[in-house]
Design a protein around this motif. Structure first.
Motif: not given
Length: 167
Positions: A112, A147-152, A154-155, A158
């Motif tokens: 993250r 972690l997923t690609e969407i998690d990373v 999006t994070d 942000r």
């Protein structure tokens, strides 16, 4: 990795010269990414030896960290006009993994943003402050556990919006 940088550059140079002629004729810029086999200053010297506005560096923070570069020093010293792209990656180093251009293998997971060993925002802000106008890409390879690609993604978006002027 057995060949020296000079030996590799001697092999690459004639082909890169041909590619660069092709690119110049079409007004296309070529960006060479620093990877885990050379320190950025070594690669940057090779790139600038061509003396072409069409050849530059894709500056990958994660790979630079992996080979032991001083990122804070690089963002102060690199010729901004020759940095064609930034690959922002937040990574964590396993202390049991070797580092350096002769040992670029190992597990260097994306974590993250804001939690790893490489914090992209201060580096990007300094480069922007020095006049960087190159695109900034988020790199998400080798995700840390859970972690997923969407998690990373999006994070990272942000994080970059909160800590840099990028929009």
């Amino acid at each position: 990795y057995e060949q020296s940088a000079k030996e590799r550059f001697d092999v690459i140079r004639p082909e890169l010269e041909k590619l660069l002629d092709y690119a110049i004729a079409r007004k296309v810029r070529i960006s060479i990414e620093n990877h885990a086999d050379l320190n950025v200053p070594v690669l940057f010297d090779f790139i600038t030896s061509f003396d072409s506005d069409y050849l530059g560096l894709c500056f990958d923070f994660g790979n630079s960290y992996r080979v032991g570069d001083d990122l804070s020093q690089l963002v102060e010293e690199l010729d901004i006009a020759k940095v064609f792209m930034i690959q922002a990656k937040a990574i964590k180093r396993d202390p049991n993994q070797p580092t350096g251009p002769t040992t670029p293998i190992g597990w260097w997971p994306t974590v993250r943003y804001g939690t790893g060993d490489v914090h992209p925002a201060p580096l990007i802000n300094r480069l922007l402050g020095r006049g960087l106008s190159a695109p900034v890409a988020i790199e998400m390879s080798n995700l840390d556990a859970g972690l997923t690609e969407i998690d990373v993604a999006t994070d990272a978006i942000r994080y970059l919006r909160e800590f840099t002027p990028l929009r």
